[in-house]
Design an enzyme around this catalytic site. Structure first.
Site: not given
Ligand code: GLC
Length: 741
Positions: A237
């Protein structure tokens, strides 16, 4: 098509080039607003590919500097709405539409669907997840992934794993029994991987058993790669974890969003001998395998003009089938052209979806009030004017609603491309919705206004809205899980006055998840849950109210009477409460209906519940055992007066054995086609035998004995039952190879 042998390609990369591939290039430049990009290797024609959020549709900036075009994307229903459809076919169509929109906007991989469990109703991102049950979640996620990938774009299962809260999400250490981990939290991912082969999985922020998920070799390599047999790419993430070298060693292939400093850290680790070239090469291959599948690598030229009109229709269809009718005391459907008094600010500023990375930027959102008007209901104008002129505009201090509409129109007319002004209007809209749903009081109407409305209308409609967002969990307070006093007062006052005139009251719940309902549901005559239905919200409500469609949604969750009847709520969000470092899933496998049914607790509404304008009869249940499956056959007939669809649910009650089990578990489901009155459908549901297994801490076991097959319209509305015998114990290893018991 450029055919390249990955082995040769990898061999032609220097170690530095391989290491650079393991780290993202930051937020996307190619598609402004997209969440990330990988790094290119120009001399080998390896492009940087683009990754974009989110589960409800492509989330990119709707405008760009110096560019007169717009880049709006469809706001599809949020996942909680999709799961309420229980329709594999419909969710696959939504996935495909999202995949096509992504491809046409130059996106190569969608960062969706979300697949974490509804452990508690207050998780701030439940609107981006499917269910409390791993089978329902896993099957629907698989449908979503198949749909997206059918457009040639990748999908990403997220957030792997046990990311069931937003409070301190980047640090909290989740402690959960291995049985609950495998039977509940991993099972949804396992089913989705088996049934859809997603291109990617995203590791979660939180820790599991003391190690960040993105730095947990047991989780990523032994479990995800080994037991769940995932062969795609594993990414972090965004900014997850705290040690890039540990991430690559543990099994991460792509560190996102990535920066040059992280590349340097990996290079230094390689040079110090902490990171071996073999590992680097294995990880780099995964990225190359993914890149070679993408539209960009294949030379596809995006149109930047997806067919938003046809996608609007698909968004509408899914939202319609995701609406759950909780109560209907002989009031719905109402005649077309009825005179409707529309109460509640959510009727005028309807919440299309949640906030954060799961947000979207559509061309429009049809409010409930506008949808009713468009579909020829006669709106009680005086009330409409009060809401529009007093509450929705003046309260915000400066005519915010029309201001940003005006700003957008101006920008469109003048072709001004000040992206800031557009993003600002987007931001204002989100803030306006957020503040409006949270803080505007509903208690501003005099009794005289309501009396007059009751005299001059046929029915009252009241919308209660809530919004939730990534980064924050919902709160057990008035204005969130509980009605605010002014909301309760509005429902109470409108109901008393309209009932005095013999008129009925309909409540629309425009919410990301359950709210407290016991204290007021007896005051009103009908309750429709539209969840967060996407841009077509108002049209959906209007067509359901007039019976152009029959509600067919079923709850993908258990609706609690009171929050603290839920075991997990007693310890959520972990210890210490204000900044949890540890979240112990003490409830084990007993979440949702597994808890309520096993301990005979009465919910407000049970898992799988949902009414219709018609009724269905179930008959001729037959069950047969095949080598690796149980086949369930039955017939369902529309025995009522309206065309409608039924969600047939199959629960299995295992015999008492050596392993303690829930009272029953969902093991299959099927949504019928639209059945006209009197029409019947023959249904066959295939239950893989391994779904009957329980995990005893070291292996999976299907214990011998008599299993009850329970078929019904909800987890507590069981219509037919039968038995099937498993002659002797059957055992599997964690990777599902058979083993001795
Ligand atoms: C985030 C989220 C994830 C998302 C990523 C990109 O903090 O947890 O679900 O796809 O960042 O935006």
């Amino acid at each position: 098509m450029i055919y390249v042998n990955i082995e040769e390609l990898v061999k032609s990369l220097s170690v530095e080039e391989k290491i650079r591939l393991l780290v993202g290039a930051g937020l996307s430049v190619k598609v402004p607003g997209a969440a990330g990009e990988t790094r290119a290797v120009e001399h080998l024609n390896i492009p940087s590919i683009v990754l974009s959020d989110g589960p409800a549709g492509v989330r990119i900036h709707p405008v760009r500097f110096g560019d007169k075009n717009t880049y709006y994307a469809t706001a599809f229903p949020n996942e909680v709405t999709l799961s309420s459809t229980w329709s594999i076919e419909l969710v696959e169509r939504i996935g495909r539409a999202i995949g096509v929109e992504a491809r046409e906007y130059g996106i190569d991989v969608m960062l969706a669907p979300g697949l974490n469990m509804y452990r508690v109703p207050l998780c701030g991102r439940n609107f981006e997840y499917f269910s409390e049950d791993p089978l329902l979640a896993g099957r629907l996620a698989a449908a979503y992934v198949r749909g997206v990938q059918s457009a040639g774009v990748g999908a990403t299962l997220k957030h792997f794993v046990v990311n069931e809260q937003e409070t301190n999400r980047r640090m909290v250490d989740v402690i959960v029994s291995e049985r609950a981990l495998r039977e509940i939290y991993l099972r949804a991912f396992e089913i989705a991987i088996e049934e859809s082969e997603p291109w990617a999985v995203m590791g979660a922020y939180n820790k599991l058993y003391g190690r960040y998920c993105v730095q947990n070799e047991w989780l990523l390599t032994k479990v995800l790669r080994g037991d769940l047999k995932f062969n795609g790419l594993i990414m972090t993430d965004w900014f997850a974890g705290d040690n890039p070298v540990e991430q690559i060693k543990a099994g991460i292939d792509l560190i996102m969003p990535g920066d040059d400093n992280t590349v340097q850290i990996l290079l230094d680790a390689y040079r110090r001998g902490e990171l071996d070239e073999k590992t680097i090469e294995v990880r780099a291959k995964k990225i190359l395998e993914l890149i070679l599948k993408t539209p960009r690598y294949k030379g596809y030229t995006p149109s930047n003009k997806p067919d938003l009109d046809s996608h609007a229709k698909i968004a509408y269809e899914a939202a319609i089938e995701g609406v759950v009718l909780l109560k209907n005391n002989d009031v719905l459907p109402i005649p077309e052209g009825s005179r409707v008094a529309v109460f509640g600010k959510g009727s005028y500023l309807t919440v299309k979806g949640g906030l954060g990375s799961g947000d979207t930027h559509p061309r429009y959102t049809i409010s409930i009030a506008d949808g009713l008007r468009e579909k020829s209901f006669r709106i009680y104008e005086e009330l409409d004017k009060i809401y529009r002129d007093t509450v929705m505009v003046k309260w915000l201090g400066f005519d915010a609603i029309s201001w940003f509409i005006h700003a957008r129109e101006n920008a469109m007319k003048e072709g001004n491309t000040y992206q800031l002004s557009w993003i600002l209007t987007d931001f204002i809209e989100s803030v306006a919705v957020y503040l409006t749903t949270l803080f505007i009081s509903e208690d501003f109407l005099s009794d005289e206004v309501i009396e007059k409305a009751a005299r001059e209308s046929d029915v009252a409609l009241i919308t209660i809205s809530r919004i939730s967002s990534e980064g924050f969990d919902r709160k057990p307070v008035k204005g969130d899980f509980y009605l605010r006093d002014d909301e309760y007062k509005l429902i109470d006052k409108v109901s008393k006055i309209f009932h005095r005139y013999g008129k009925k009251v309909i409540v629309i719940l425009n919410i990301p998840g359950p709210i407290e309902i016991i204290s007021w549901r007896d005051l009103v005559d009908a309750i429709l849950v539209i969840w967060l239905p996407g841009q077509e919200a108002g049209r959906v409500v209007a067509d359901l109210l007039m019976g152009r469609a029959t509600p067919s949604g079923k709850l993908p969750l258990t609706w609690p009477k009171e929050l603290y009847e839920i075991p997990a709520m007693r310890i959520f969000p972990g210890e210490p409460r204000d900044n949890p470092q540890k979240a112990v899933y003490e409830e084990g496998i007993y979440i949702g209906y597994r808890y309520y049914d096993t301990f005979a607790i009465e919910p407000a509404y049970e898992f799988g519940y949902g009414l219709s304008y018609t009724s269905f009869e179930y008959r001729e249940l037959l069950v047969a055992r095949e080598k690796d499956a149980i086949i369930v056959k039955l017939r369902v007939r529309n025995s009522g007066g309206y065309p409608g669809k039924e969600v047939v649910q199959v629960y299995v009650r295992a015999p008492r054995g050596r392993i303690e089990k829930p009272f029953q578990e969902l093991k299959g489901f099927h949504k019928t086609k639209l059945l006209n009155p009197g029409e019947e459908e023959e249904i066959t549901i295939n239950i893989p035998l391994k779904y009957l297994a329980s995990f005893n801490g070291t292996k999976w076991i299907i214990e011998q004995g008599v299993y009850e097959i329970r078929v019904g319209a909800s987890s507590r509305d069981i219509r037919l039952t039968t038995m099937i015998t498993i002659e002797s114990d059957i055992c599997f290893n964690t990777n599902w190879s058979t083993t001795h018991c």
